[in-house]
Write a protein that holds these residues in place. Structure first.
Motif, short mmCIF file in Angstrom:
data_model
loop_
_atom_site.label_atom_id
_atom_site.label_comp_id
_atom_site.label_asym_id
_atom_site.label_seq_id
_atom_site.Cartn_x
_atom_site.Cartn_y
_atom_site.Cartn_z
N GLU A 150 0.83 -1.21 0.00
CA GLU A 150 0.00 0.00 0.00
C GLU A 150 0.87 1.26 0.00
O GLU A 150 0.55 2.24 -0.67
N TRP A 151 1.96 1.22 0.74
CA TRP A 151 2.87 2.37 0.77
C TRP A 151 3.43 2.66 -0.62
O TRP A 151 3.54 3.81 -1.04
N LEU A 152 3.77 1.59 -1.35
CA LEU A 152 4.29 1.77 -2.71
C LEU A 152 3.20 2.27 -3.66
O LEU A 152 3.46 3.08 -4.55
N ARG A 153 1.96 1.83 -3.43
CA ARG A 153 0.86 2.28 -4.30
C ARG A 153 0.51 3.74 -4.05
O ARG A 153 0.03 4.43 -4.96
N GLU A 154 0.72 4.22 -2.83
CA GLU A 154 0.40 5.61 -2.50
C GLU A 154 1.16 6.58 -3.39
O GLU A 154 0.68 7.68 -3.68
N GLY A 155 2.35 6.18 -3.81
CA GLY A 155 3.15 7.05 -4.68
C GLY A 155 2.52 7.23 -6.05
O GLY A 155 2.86 8.16 -6.78
N LEU A 156 1.60 6.35 -6.39
CA LEU A 156 0.95 6.43 -7.69
C LEU A 156 -0.46 7.01 -7.61
O LEU A 156 -1.20 6.99 -8.59
N ALA A 157 -0.83 7.54 -6.46
CA ALA A 157 -2.18 8.08 -6.27
C ALA A 157 -2.43 9.21 -7.26
O ALA A 157 -1.60 10.10 -7.45
N GLY A 158 -3.57 9.16 -7.91
CA GLY A 158 -3.96 10.22 -8.84
C GLY A 158 -3.41 10.04 -10.24
O GLY A 158 -3.71 10.85 -11.12
N VAL A 159 -2.63 9.01 -10.50
CA VAL A 159 -2.06 8.77 -11.82
C VAL A 159 -2.99 7.84 -12.59
O VAL A 159 -3.39 6.79 -12.08
N GLN A 160 -3.37 8.24 -13.80
CA GLN A 160 -4.24 7.42 -14.64
C GLN A 160 -3.39 6.40 -15.40
O GLN A 160 -2.44 6.77 -16.08
N LEU A 161 -3.72 5.11 -15.24
CA LEU A 161 -2.96 4.05 -15.88
C LEU A 161 -3.90 3.12 -16.63
O LEU A 161 -5.02 2.86 -16.20
#
Length: 117
Positions: free
Chosen positions: A7-18
């Motif tokens: 989850e900590w690693l995913r937080e860095g991608l918050a708001g990015v459209q993939l």
């Protein structure tokens, strides 16, 4: 614990459209990173007690060696250390007698040989 790191690693991608392919690749990378850190933690956890034991054993070995040398080189023990046992003295005496007898026998054999020539 493992899920918290994900989850900590995913937080860095918050708001990015993939797109779905990128999400799959990111999940793979996150899985690899979490696995790598688990392996590193396990290796570190295993190596710390080994390192402690290594230093403890070496320190104990050095102290024992110093103490043994100190007790060996005491002045009053030096004369005892270099004294030959009575058994060894007797063996040495017997060996010298045997060497003397063999030298005499060799001399006799050489005389007999020279007489035959």
């Amino acid at each position: 614990d493992r899920e918290a790191r994900r989850e900590w690693l995913r937080e860095g991608l918050a708001g990015v459209q993939l797109d779905p392919r990128e999400e799959g690749e990111i999940e793979l990378v996150i899985t690899l990173i979490v696995s790598y850190f688990d392996i590193v933690r396990k290796n570190l956890r295993d190596s710390v007690p080994k390192a402690i034991m290594h230093f403890m054993v070496n320190q104990a070995k050095d102290k024992v060696q110093v103490e043994l040398l100190r007790s060996l080189y005491k002045e009053d023990l030096m004369s005892e250390v270099f004294v030959e046992s009575p058994e060894t003295t007797e063996q040495r005496k017997q060996c010298r007698q045997m060497v003397g007898a063999l030298e005499k026998a060799l001399g006799v054999l050489n005389e007999v040989r020279s007489m035959q020539e």
